[in-house]
Design a protein around this motif. Structure first.
Motif, short mmCIF file in Angstrom:
data_model
loop_
_atom_site.label_atom_id
_atom_site.label_comp_id
_atom_site.label_asym_id
_atom_site.label_seq_id
_atom_site.Cartn_x
_atom_site.Cartn_y
_atom_site.Cartn_z
N ALA A 79 0.83 -1.21 0.00
CA ALA A 79 0.00 0.00 0.00
C ALA A 79 0.86 1.26 0.00
N LEU A 80 2.02 1.20 0.62
CA LEU A 80 2.91 2.36 0.67
C LEU A 80 3.62 2.62 -0.66
N THR A 81 3.72 1.58 -1.49
CA THR A 81 4.51 1.71 -2.71
C THR A 81 3.69 1.57 -4.00
N GLU A 82 2.41 1.26 -3.87
CA GLU A 82 1.53 1.11 -5.03
C GLU A 82 0.24 1.86 -4.77
N ASP A 83 -0.51 2.12 -5.81
CA ASP A 83 -1.78 2.83 -5.68
C ASP A 83 -2.90 1.83 -5.46
N ASN A 84 -3.41 1.77 -4.22
CA ASN A 84 -4.50 0.86 -3.84
C ASN A 84 -4.31 -0.55 -4.41
N PRO A 85 -3.21 -1.21 -4.06
CA PRO A 85 -2.96 -2.54 -4.63
C PRO A 85 -4.00 -3.57 -4.17
N THR A 86 -4.22 -4.55 -5.01
CA THR A 86 -5.03 -5.70 -4.63
C THR A 86 -4.10 -6.67 -3.93
N ILE A 87 -4.38 -6.95 -2.66
CA ILE A 87 -3.51 -7.84 -1.89
C ILE A 87 -3.88 -9.29 -2.18
N ARG A 88 -2.99 -10.17 -1.82
CA ARG A 88 -3.21 -11.60 -2.01
C ARG A 88 -3.72 -12.19 -0.71
N PRO A 89 -4.98 -12.64 -0.70
CA PRO A 89 -5.48 -13.32 0.50
C PRO A 89 -4.76 -14.66 0.68
N TYR A 90 -4.86 -15.19 1.88
CA TYR A 90 -4.34 -16.53 2.12
C TYR A 90 -5.31 -17.24 3.06
N TYR A 91 -5.29 -18.55 3.02
CA TYR A 91 -6.19 -19.36 3.84
C TYR A 91 -5.53 -19.65 5.18
N GLU A 92 -5.76 -18.75 6.15
CA GLU A 92 -5.08 -18.89 7.44
C GLU A 92 -5.40 -20.22 8.11
N GLU A 93 -6.63 -20.70 7.96
CA GLU A 93 -6.99 -21.98 8.59
C GLU A 93 -6.21 -23.14 7.97
N ARG A 94 -5.89 -23.06 6.68
CA ARG A 94 -5.09 -24.10 6.03
C ARG A 94 -3.62 -23.97 6.44
N TRP A 95 -3.14 -22.74 6.54
CA TRP A 95 -1.76 -22.54 6.99
C TRP A 95 -1.58 -23.12 8.39
N ALA A 96 -2.58 -22.96 9.24
CA ALA A 96 -2.50 -23.44 10.63
C ALA A 96 -2.44 -24.95 10.70
#
Length: 174
Positions: A79-96
């Motif tokens: 967000a600091l280096t791009e104009d309203n970037p689309t972030i990449r979600p992740y599946y926290e429950e799968r990571w856990a």
């Protein structure tokens, strides 16, 4: 008390003041020590206890905080280096559920939190009002989020998960 949300859900409306940002940065700065203190003296068996029925093991909570906060810092930098970037979600429950979250010693994630939060706080303390007004877009929620608001979310997030651990310890007397 709702064991899923021992400190309640994150709520903030209106402008985020400088004083509020300072408090949230302090919360983020203190999280690594609070996390370390929360699990201090727990055995491996105790770290395998779920914080609530159907919830993650305490060790998964610690590893999740490292995973989540790494993702958050990346989102800040995008967000600091791009104009309203689309972030990449992740599946926290799968990571856990991955082996590192289920089996690895919590010390590794406590060390990540120590270093990550020192670096994150150093960055946060240099941001201007204009920086905190920058945004990112989350495609899963379809919401655009300001960095100042997201700062509050992550200050809450750390306190929320520490409360999962400390409330279980209190309930069990450990």
């Amino acid at each position: 008390m709702d064991l899923r949300y021992p400190i309640g859900t994150f709520e903030h409306t209106g402008e985020v003041t400088l004083e509020q940002r300072k408090q949230w940065i302090q919360d983020i700065a203190e999280l690594p020590e609070r996390a370390r203190e929360a699990v201090k003296g727990l055995s491996e068996e105790q770290l395998r206890l779920p914080y609530r029925e159907g919830g993650w093991m305490l060790k998964q909570v610690i590893h999740h905080m490292a995973d989540s906060h790494m993702n958050s810092m990346v989102r800040f930098k995008l967000a600091l280096t791009e104009d309203n970037p689309t972030i990449r979600p992740y599946y926290e429950e799968r990571w856990a559920e991955l082996s590192d979250s289920r089996e690895l010693d919590v010390e590794f994630s406590l060390q990540i939190l120590d270093a990550l939060h020192r670096r994150w706080v150093a960055l946060l303390n240099t941001l201007t009002d204009a920086d905190y007004a920058k945004t990112f877009y989350h495609p899963a929620s379809k919401e655009t989020t300001r960095l100042d608001y997201n700062l509050g979310v992550y200050a809450w997030h750390g306190r929320h998960h520490i409360a999962h651990i400390t409330s279980l310890r209190s309930r069990l007397g450990i």
